[in-house]
Design a protein around this motif. Structure first.
Motif, PDB file in Angstrom:
ATOM      1  N   MET A  98      11.118   4.247   3.823  1.00 38.47           N
ATOM      2  CA  MET A  98      10.372   3.011   3.605  1.00 38.47           C
ATOM      3  C   MET A  98      10.848   1.951   4.587  1.00 38.47           C
ATOM      4  SD  MET A  98       9.654   1.389  -0.078  1.00 38.47           S
ATOM      5  CE  MET A  98       8.575   0.002  -0.317  1.00 38.47           C
ATOM      6  N   LYS A  99       9.896   1.215   5.144  1.00 38.94           N
ATOM      7  CA  LYS A  99      10.252   0.108   6.023  1.00 38.94           C
ATOM      8  C   LYS A  99       9.232  -0.996   5.846  1.00 38.94           C
ATOM      9  CE  LYS A  99      11.113  -1.305  10.682  1.00 38.94           C
ATOM     10  NZ  LYS A  99      10.653  -1.283  12.044  1.00 38.94           N
ATOM     11  N   ALA A 100       9.713  -2.216   5.648  1.00 37.75           N
ATOM     12  CA  ALA A 100       8.852  -3.392   5.532  1.00 37.75           C
ATOM     13  C   ALA A 100       7.690  -3.166   4.569  1.00 37.75           C
ATOM     14  CB  ALA A 100       8.331  -3.802   6.908  1.00 37.75           C
ATOM     15  N   GLY A 101       8.002  -2.597   3.401  1.00 35.83           N
ATOM     16  CA  GLY A 101       6.997  -2.474   2.362  1.00 35.83           C
ATOM     17  C   GLY A 101       6.108  -1.261   2.478  1.00 35.83           C
ATOM     18  N   GLN A 102       6.274  -0.475   3.540  1.00 36.75           N
ATOM     19  CA  GLN A 102       5.410   0.692   3.697  1.00 36.75           C
ATOM     20  C   GLN A 102       6.227   1.964   3.828  1.00 36.75           C
ATOM     21  OE1 GLN A 102       3.181  -0.953   7.041  1.00 36.75           O
ATOM     22  NE2 GLN A 102       1.324  -0.586   5.838  1.00 36.75           N
ATOM     23  N   ILE A 103       5.620   3.065   3.425  1.00 33.00           N
ATOM     24  CA  ILE A 103       6.279   4.344   3.616  1.00 33.00           C
ATOM     25  C   ILE A 103       5.872   4.873   4.981  1.00 33.00           C
ATOM     26  CG2 ILE A 103       6.346   6.731   2.824  1.00 33.00           C
ATOM     27  CD1 ILE A 103       6.347   5.611  -0.004  1.00 33.00           C
ATOM     28  N   VAL A 104       6.874   4.978   5.878  1.00 37.56           N
ATOM     29  CA  VAL A 104       6.534   5.344   7.241  1.00 37.56           C
ATOM     30  C   VAL A 104       6.631   6.840   7.476  1.00 37.56           C
ATOM     31  CG1 VAL A 104       7.153   3.100   8.219  1.00 37.56           C
ATOM     32  CG2 VAL A 104       8.897   4.874   8.020  1.00 37.56           C
TER      33      VAL A 104
ATOM     34  N   SER B 152      -2.108  -5.007  -6.822  1.00 37.85           N
ATOM     35  CA  SER B 152      -3.212  -4.065  -6.862  1.00 37.85           C
ATOM     36  C   SER B 152      -2.639  -2.663  -6.757  1.00 37.85           C
ATOM     37  CB  SER B 152      -4.202  -4.346  -5.725  1.00 37.85           C
ATOM     38  OG  SER B 152      -3.611  -3.983  -4.493  1.00 37.85           O
ATOM     39  N   GLY B 153      -3.498  -1.668  -7.009  1.00 34.80           N
ATOM     40  CA  GLY B 153      -3.015  -0.300  -7.029  1.00 34.80           C
ATOM     41  C   GLY B 153      -2.566   0.069  -8.431  1.00 34.80           C
ATOM     42  N   GLN B 154      -2.038   1.281  -8.549  1.00 33.50           N
ATOM     43  CA  GLN B 154      -1.718   1.780  -9.877  1.00 33.50           C
ATOM     44  C   GLN B 154      -0.472   2.618  -9.861  1.00 33.50           C
ATOM     45  OE1 GLN B 154      -4.665   4.168 -11.792  1.00 33.50           O
ATOM     46  NE2 GLN B 154      -4.508   2.896 -13.622  1.00 33.50           N
ATOM     47  N   ILE B 155       0.250   2.588 -10.970  1.00 28.99           N
ATOM     48  CA  ILE B 155       1.355   3.516 -11.164  1.00 28.99           C
ATOM     49  C   ILE B 155       1.063   4.261 -12.455  1.00 28.99           C
ATOM     50  CG2 ILE B 155       3.822   3.725 -11.590  1.00 28.99           C
ATOM     51  CD1 ILE B 155       4.221   1.177  -9.988  1.00 28.99           C
TER      52      ILE B 155
ATOM     53  N   ASP C 192       0.809  -1.212   0.000  1.00 27.76           N
ATOM     54  CA  ASP C 192       0.000   0.000   0.000  1.00 27.76           C
ATOM     55  C   ASP C 192       0.849   1.271   0.000  1.00 27.76           C
ATOM     56  OD1 ASP C 192      -2.262   1.459  -0.096  1.00 27.76           O
ATOM     57  OD2 ASP C 192      -2.707   1.334   2.047  1.00 27.76           O
ATOM     58  N   VAL C 193       1.649   1.424  -1.035  1.00 29.62           N
ATOM     59  CA  VAL C 193       2.518   2.594  -1.132  1.00 29.62           C
ATOM     60  C   VAL C 193       1.899   3.615  -2.079  1.00 29.62           C
ATOM     61  CG1 VAL C 193       4.711   3.397  -2.072  1.00 29.62           C
ATOM     62  CG2 VAL C 193       4.652   1.409  -0.569  1.00 29.62           C
ATOM     63  N   SER C 194       1.851   4.859  -1.648  1.00 28.01           N
ATOM     64  CA  SER C 194       1.365   5.942  -2.518  1.00 28.01           C
ATOM     65  C   SER C 194       2.307   7.128  -2.416  1.00 28.01           C
ATOM     66  CB  SER C 194      -0.029   6.405  -2.079  1.00 28.01           C
ATOM     67  OG  SER C 194      -0.928   5.333  -2.106  1.00 28.01           O
ATOM     68  N   PHE C 195       2.645   7.703  -3.547  1.00 27.34           N
ATOM     69  CA  PHE C 195       3.350   8.987  -3.535  1.00 27.34           C
ATOM     70  C   PHE C 195       3.281   9.613  -4.915  1.00 27.34           C
ATOM     71  CE2 PHE C 195       6.688   5.926  -4.592  1.00 27.34           C
ATOM     72  CZ  PHE C 195       7.336   6.527  -5.651  1.00 27.34           C
ATOM     73  N   THR C 196       3.634  10.857  -4.997  1.00 29.95           N
ATOM     74  CA  THR C 196       3.628  11.573  -6.268  1.00 29.95           C
ATOM     75  C   THR C 196       4.991  12.228  -6.458  1.00 29.95           C
ATOM     76  OG1 THR C 196       1.321  12.056  -5.891  1.00 29.95           O
ATOM     77  CG2 THR C 196       2.403  13.275  -7.646  1.00 29.95           C
ATOM     78  N   LEU C 197       5.475  12.185  -7.684  1.00 26.79           N
ATOM     79  CA  LEU C 197       6.753  12.820  -8.005  1.00 26.79           C
ATOM     80  C   LEU C 197       6.472  13.910  -9.025  1.00 26.79           C
ATOM     81  CD1 LEU C 197       9.883  12.876  -8.045  1.00 26.79           C
ATOM     82  CD2 LEU C 197       9.817  11.005  -9.658  1.00 26.79           C
ATOM     83  N   PHE C 198       6.895  15.135  -8.708  1.00 24.58           N
ATOM     84  CA  PHE C 198       6.578  16.270  -9.588  1.00 24.58           C
ATOM     85  C   PHE C 198       7.716  16.549 -10.556  1.00 24.58           C
ATOM     86  CE2 PHE C 198       4.040  16.797  -5.806  1.00 24.58           C
ATOM     87  CZ  PHE C 198       2.784  17.032  -6.348  1.00 24.58           C
TER      88      PHE C 198
END
Lengths: 526, 273
Positions: A487-493, A332-335, A296-302
């Protein structure tokens, strides 16, 4: 009286001088740091003291260990000394242990070989030593195999092996270079406590000034086979004399100049990305459990932004990278890249918008191709190879500071830093908007690393590139990124502006990472 | 670069037999298909350099023509092995871990599980003894050898970063296999090729020894051995020379394989220094 006294040590291999007139002394119970870049001869110094020089090496001078000259001792007697009075810890814990023998046997081996104990006693001592290095019996019984342990745990086994006979002198050659920062901090702490409590002397060989400044009592700085500066750690960092030391220090804390000009236009959007892997089957007819590498990682790069992604090995950053490059599918999810969906089946035109630079400057190129063909490889993404391909390769090489004449050479003719420049040229050739830098400077010497960072900063300003800068090295990330994700263990903390995260970390893990990072002394004067 | 001694010696030995085979197309001391009973069973002398057999044929001429058969069978058999085994191996490596990989490799295991010579005898017995059937029988057993070796070598290359870079450049598995993998495993294939070549020569000799290889009147080393068997007490040279021919060709090829490995395998080259 000093424990190890090296006088006028010269070494040549097949006639090529490697070490030139080394003089240094190691006192009992101290940590002696040897710092230098690759090719400075620091590892050869250690091997000379161990009598493990490669074929064709000729050494002169003396290296007295309490009156015994290690250089003139015949091999048969050196075997009695090695492991017994001098021991060595190697860089790569993955290959320093025999995969088919248990850790107990490997630690006990030293004792049995030197005739100090019977097999049963040796195993008992091995148990004590493993306890001593922080591998308690409850979790790490003697019959574990190396592959069941992590890198840091393996390095502890290697240390237990080295201290089994309580040698007077321990030589550690880059003992933490292959490890994560938090593990590195633990191993360094262990080494330091061994020196303090067991009264051993430690020669710590490293390329990292910060590590040395943390734990060494004396430091020798090496360059091209010579010691250019030596003294107590405090003196050296307070009052550097030699220009090379100053240069190393400056490069270690180098921050490239650049203009932060992130626009408000998103290039890359990662939305709730999940990627799992099948784990080994537990029962024959039951579905194997799945491991969430990216959870469940989400982020945006400008556009124009340099985004850092920090994490230790196994945190899922490589998996995420491969998904962003469209090499692996997500569960699942999208890039989205420029609003279009990134999948392994994405069209070549979209693929051309993101390129990558890898960590290993040696494995990144087909050794049988010439540079021109290597750099031109991404042209495969175009409908047809451009007619001015050669000119564009020359231009790309020029923009990374290489000569167009290098096109006709094979990759083995270049150094690590040059190879990394060629890798950047390959990433630039299609003029992409986004470059993923996967540990792109981690394998380089500090001075080369500073140059590559400058180059990257310059390119990003000139060509309006965005970077996704993936690294385990916090100081580098701090130097080049605008925003950072932890990032830690698959998640962005944690995520936020780089300076904010570094000066005021919110998450416990970020604080742990920052505390573990070795730091140069604040009062150091270059 | 200095060539290893094994390569020079092995290459030299093999070159002698290759030259003999090539020369036999243009010239042999005698015609091997014409019987000359009056001069049968001669010891080596000025006319018959290596003697003559029970039908008066010149041994040297038969060896030269026989070399042609042996080498031709071995070349085609190795060709079949590389031609089918290499693509299968590359294909399996490109789909590592999938059912396709499993099918290909378990199929290989199946072929490996049969004793090759016995099956070759079976094939030639069923389809009739001929040089062509011998080639096919030997060639089939070369396929899994090359499939395995190319898959193994390819797998280690698939993990390297330049393969990832090629994938980022949009190249598909076939293209990567041909452009990146193949050139980097070619050295292994060359070395294995020479070894399989020598095994092919041995297998051909064995098949024709039991009468399932090239048929008379085409001479072959294996059948020369078989024919001489009953006369070995009074004409040992009949068995000696074809035997030596087989030994030296196989030895030459094996030495050559060793020498090539020394040059082509960078790992061994480094440790030798």
């Amino acid at each position: 009286m000093s424990l190890l006294s090296v006088k006028n040590l010269n070494l040549s291999i097949h006639g090529v001088p490697i070490l030139k007139g080394l003089d240094f002394e190691v006192q009992p119970g101290e940590v002696f740091g040897i710092v230098g870049e690759s090719g400075s001869g620091k590892s050869m110094t250690a091997l000379a003291a161990m009598g493990l020089l490669p074929e064709g090496a000729v050494a002169s001078g003396t290296a007295h260990l309490e009156g015994i000259d290690l250089l003139s001792t015949p091999e048969a007697q050196m075997c009695g000394l090695r492991g017994n009075r001098i021991a060595m810890i190697f860089q790569e814990p993955m290959t320093a242990l025999n995969p088919v023998k248990t850790i107990g046997d490997q630690v006990a081996e030293t004792l049995v070989i030197h005739g100090r104990a019977s097999k049963a006693e040796a195993l008992k001592i091995a148990r004590e030593k493993l306890d001593r290095v922080g591998l308690p019996a409850a979790r790490f019984p003697l019959d574990r195999y190396p592959h069941e342990l992590s890198g840091g745990q393996r390095q502890r086994v290697v240390i237990a092996q080295a201290i089994a006979l309580r040698p007077q002198l321990l030589i550690a050659d880059e003992p933490t270079t292959a490890l994560d920062v938090t593990t590195q901090a633990q191993i360094l702490k262990l080494l330091k406590s061994l020196v303090n409590e067991e009264g051993m002397a430690l020669i710590l060989i490293t390329h990292d000034l910060a590590v040395v400044s943390d734990i060494a009592d004396h430091v020798a700085v090496m360059k091209l086979g010579e010691i250019v500066e030596t003294g107590t750690t405090v003196d050296i960092f307070r009052n550097m004399q030699h220009p090379y030391t100053k240069q190393l220090f400056a490069a270690s804390s180098h921050v490239p100049e650049r203009v932060a000009d992130a626009k408000d236009a998103p290039i890359l959007e990662v939305v709730n990305a999940v990627r799992t892997y099948a784990m080994p089957r537990e029962k024959l007819f039951r579905k194997p459990p799945r491991f969430k590498a990216v959870n469940d990682v989400s982020f945006t790069l400008f556009q124009g932004e340099n985004l850092g992604l920090v994490g230790e090995s196994g945190c899922g950053k490589s998996t995420l990278t491969r998904a962003i490059l469209g090499l692996d599918a997500l569960d699942s999810g999208q890039i989205r890249l420029f609003g279009q969906s990134v999948t392994p089946a994405m069209p070549n035109t979209l693929r051309a918008g993101v390129q990558v630079v890898f960590q290993d400057p040696y494995g990144s190129f087909n050794p049988r191709w010439k540079v021109e063909r290597l750099v031109a490889e991404p042209f495969h993404l175009m409908v047809e190879k451009p007619a001015d391909s050669r000119a564009r390769v020359a231009e790309a090489l020029d923009s990374v500071g290489m000569k167009p004449a290098d096109m006709g050479k094979y990759i083995h003719e270049f150094s690590g830093g040059q190879r990394q420049r060629i890798a950047i040229a390959r990433a630039l050739i299609l003029r992409p908007d986004l470059i993923v830098l996967d540990e792109a400077v981690s394998a380089l010497d500090v001075s080369i690393r500073a140059q590559i960072l400058d180059l990257l900063a310059d390119l990003s300003d000139r060509l309006n590139l965005s970077y996704l800068f993936i690294s385990h090295d916090l100081s580098v990330v701090r130097a080049i990124t605008d925003r950072v994700l932890v990032m830690k263990a698959g998640q962005i903390v944690e995520s936020g502006d780089t300076e904010d995260v570094f000066t005021n970390p919110q998450h416990a893990y970020t604080r742990e990472l920052l505390a573990a990072t070795p730091r140069l002394p604040d009062n150091a004067v270059a | 670069m200095r060539l290893p001694r094994t390569l020079i010696l092995g290459g030299g030995l093999f070159a002698v037999f290759l030259a003999a085979a090539l020369v036999s197309f243009l010239w042999t001391p005698f015609d091997v298909e014409i019987l000359n009973i009056p001069s049968k069973l001669q010891k080596p002398n000025a006319v018959f350099w290596l003697g003559s057999d029970h039908l008066g044929r010149d041994i040297l001429s038969m060896l030269m023509v026989g070399a042609r058969t042996s080498i031709a069978v071995a070349i085609v058999a190795v060709g079949i092995g590389i031609g089918l085994g290499l693509p299968l191996g590359l294909w399996a490596a490109a789909n590592h871990g999938s059912w396709l990989d499993e099918v290909i490799m378990r199929g290989n295991d199946l072929v490996f599980a049969f004793p090759s010579l016995v099956i070759a005898i079976l094939i030639t017995a069923v389809f009739g003894p001929s040089a062509l059937n011998a080639i096919i029988a030997i060639g089939i057993f070369n396929i899994p050898v090359f499939a395995r070796i190319s898959r193994g070598a390819a797998l280690s290359i698939w993990t390297l970063d330049y393969i990832l870079a090629a994938r980022v450049a949009g190249k598909n598995a076939v293209r990567i296999s041909v452009e990146h993998i193949l050139p980097n495993i070619a050295n292994l294939l060359i070395v294995q090729g020479t070894i399989q070549f020598s095994l092919g020569i041995l297998a051909e000799a064995a098949l024709s020894y039991v009468g399932l290889g090239a048929q008379p009147p085409t001479p072959s080393w294996g059948r020369m051995l078989a024919d001489s068997q009953t006369m070995i007490s009074f004409a040992p040279h009949l068995a000696l020379f074809p035997g030596l021919a087989i030994v030296f060709t196989v030895l030459g090829l094996n030495l050559m394989g060793d020498g090539l490995r020394d040059i082509l395998d960078p790992k061994i080259r480094r440790s030798r220094r």
